[in-house]
Design a protein around this motif. Structure first.
Motif, PDB file in Angstrom:
ATOM      1  N   GLN A 126      54.446 -40.857 -14.859  1.00 28.41           N
ATOM      2  CA  GLN A 126      55.862 -40.812 -14.467  1.00 28.41           C
ATOM      3  C   GLN A 126      56.761 -40.889 -15.699  1.00 28.41           C
ATOM      4  N   GLY A 174      50.817 -40.997  -3.221  1.00 28.80           N
ATOM      5  CA  GLY A 174      49.837 -39.920  -3.111  1.00 28.80           C
ATOM      6  C   GLY A 174      48.606 -40.046  -3.972  1.00 28.80           C
ATOM      7  N   SER A 175      48.623 -40.947  -4.977  1.00 33.34           N
ATOM      8  CA  SER A 175      47.437 -41.060  -5.826  1.00 33.34           C
ATOM      9  C   SER A 175      46.544 -42.200  -5.346  1.00 33.34           C
ATOM     10  N   THR A 190      56.818 -35.647 -11.418  1.00 32.94           N
ATOM     11  CA  THR A 190      57.753 -36.049 -10.358  1.00 32.94           C
ATOM     12  C   THR A 190      57.049 -36.050  -8.996  1.00 32.94           C
ATOM     13  N   SER A 191      55.774 -35.614  -9.008  1.00 34.21           N
ATOM     14  CA  SER A 191      54.934 -35.787  -7.824  1.00 34.21           C
ATOM     15  C   SER A 191      53.506 -35.904  -8.334  1.00 34.21           C
ATOM     16  N   VAL A 192      52.620 -36.460  -7.487  1.00 38.23           N
ATOM     17  CA  VAL A 192      51.242 -36.641  -7.928  1.00 38.23           C
ATOM     18  C   VAL A 192      50.305 -36.153  -6.825  1.00 38.23           C
ATOM     19  N   ARG A 193      49.193 -35.532  -7.235  1.00 38.59           N
ATOM     20  CA  ARG A 193      48.237 -35.003  -6.266  1.00 38.59           C
ATOM     21  C   ARG A 193      47.167 -36.046  -5.958  1.00 38.59           C
ATOM     22  N   LEU A 201      55.139 -43.196  -7.526  1.00 31.72           N
ATOM     23  CA  LEU A 201      55.106 -42.008  -6.664  1.00 31.72           C
ATOM     24  C   LEU A 201      53.998 -42.175  -5.639  1.00 31.72           C
TER      25      LEU A 201
END
Ligand code: TXA
Ligand code: MG
Length: 325
Positions: A302, A260-261, A243-246, A258
């Motif tokens: 996801q 951020g990647s 639900t989030s990505v680094r 999402l």
């Protein structure tokens, strides 16, 4: 051994047939994924498949035929099997049935189970090849065992060049995930592997529920013999239902991506499961390669819905995410 890339022409198909007839290995594109083919009646050719893939010998193979009639000469077809064949063949459905008396499929391909897995794949080139052969052709997915399945000829070359005789270039695979496997050898139909034909469509056609092996119903271990828990594995570790990505992860997106990647492959921006299935294996390969090149540490995925083709997509992703042996 130099692996030839054969064109999708009558001459390419004839060259593929001749190699198979002589006991060689030829990969070809079905509507699901590329298969690594061998003459199913030739023990040495079948054994060579296991060697080329590094496949465990206890994991049996699917036999491919150009018609339902040819398939049902090798297995004892029930009325339900004939009905499913009329409805779904040529297409991404594999049926496991008891072997018929005089079955010509090598016992190496059936792992001595007494049953055989049979299917009539779609795709004009593959059907022309199978028809020209006139013998059943066993074909597991054309990838080194445990790795991501191939959905175009270049994927096969990347994994198996130098270890097989040829690849018949049939273009990209339309469906993109393997066939659905239904076991019809027992008292009730059992889904052994979700795939290109949805469970919903199968149950509608069967007019009865199709049983799920207990574990498969909650996305865990599948129960087809030899279906190892870790499979379809890229080099990078896979993290599901993100639900989030680094910033140090590649992203396999579905729907709105999402943020951020640095490296993203979208299975389907519009959330279409057919498009997502067709783009799945190419996406895993791309993210793995590009992610490793950039020093990323994993692939975040996801959420994909659990219904229809989502069941097969989630099954492949779940096994891609399994701890490696
Ligand atoms: O779409 C597909 O099915 C592709 C294309 C090339 O046709 N083939 C494919 O093969 O996915 P493979 O080897 O990757 O997967 C075959 C599966 C294995 O999980 C095996 O355990 C199962 O079929 N199988 C084969 N024979 C069986 C049998 N007699 N009983 C139960 N499962 C069987
Ligand atoms: Mg496979």
């Amino acid at each position: 051994m130099q692996t030839r890339l054969l064109p999708d022409t009558p001459a390419g198909i004839e060259a593929a047939r001749a190699i198979l007839r002589a006991g060689g290995l030829v990969a070809f594109g079905t509507e699901t994924v590329y298969g690594l083919g061998a003459d199913a009646t030739n023990d040495r050719a079948v054994a060579a498949i296991y060697a080329a893939k590094g496949r465990p010998g206890r994991n049996p193979l699917i036999s491919h035929f150009s018609t339902a009639e040819a398939a049902f000469a090798q297995v004892a077809a029930t009325e339900l099997a004939r009905m499913l064949a009329a409805r779904f063949w040529p297409g991404p459905l594999t049926m496991v049935l008891p072997q018929a008396p005089g079955c010509v499929i090598s016992p190496i391909a059936t792992a001595g189970l007494g049953t055989a897995a049979v299917r009539v794949p779609a795709g004009a080139t593959t059907l022309a090849l199978l028809k020209a052969c006139g013998f059943p052709v066993v074909a597991p997915s054309a990838n080194p065992s445990g790795r991501v399945s191939p959905s175009d000829a270049q994927h096969v070359m990347a994994g198996l060049a130098g270890r097989i005789d040829a690849v018949l270039d049939c273009g990209p695979c339309r469906v993109g995930v393997e066939s659905t496997i239904i076991d019809l050898s027992g008292p009730v139909p059992v889904l052994l592997r979700p795939g290109g034909i949805t469970l919903e469509a199968l149950e509608e056609a069967c007019g009865m529920p199709v049983a799920l092996p207990v574990a498969a119903s909650n996305d865990a271990r599948p129960s087809a013999p030899g279906q190892l828990s870790s499979h379809y594995a890229p080099g990078l570790p896979v993290r599901l239902d993100a639900t989030s990505v680094r910033a140090d992860e590649a992203l396999l997106a579905f729907g709105a991506p999402l943020p951020g990647s640095p490296v993203v492959w979208n299975l389907s921006e519009g959330g279409d499961l057919h498009e997502a299935a067709a783009r799945l294996f190419a996406g895993l390969r791309f993210l793995d390669m590009e992610g490793q090149r950039r020093g990323l540490v994993g692939i975040a995925v996801q959420p994909v819905p659990r219904h229809a083709l989502g069941r097969a997509i989630r099954d492949r992703l779940t096994r891609a995410a399994c701890p490696r042996p």
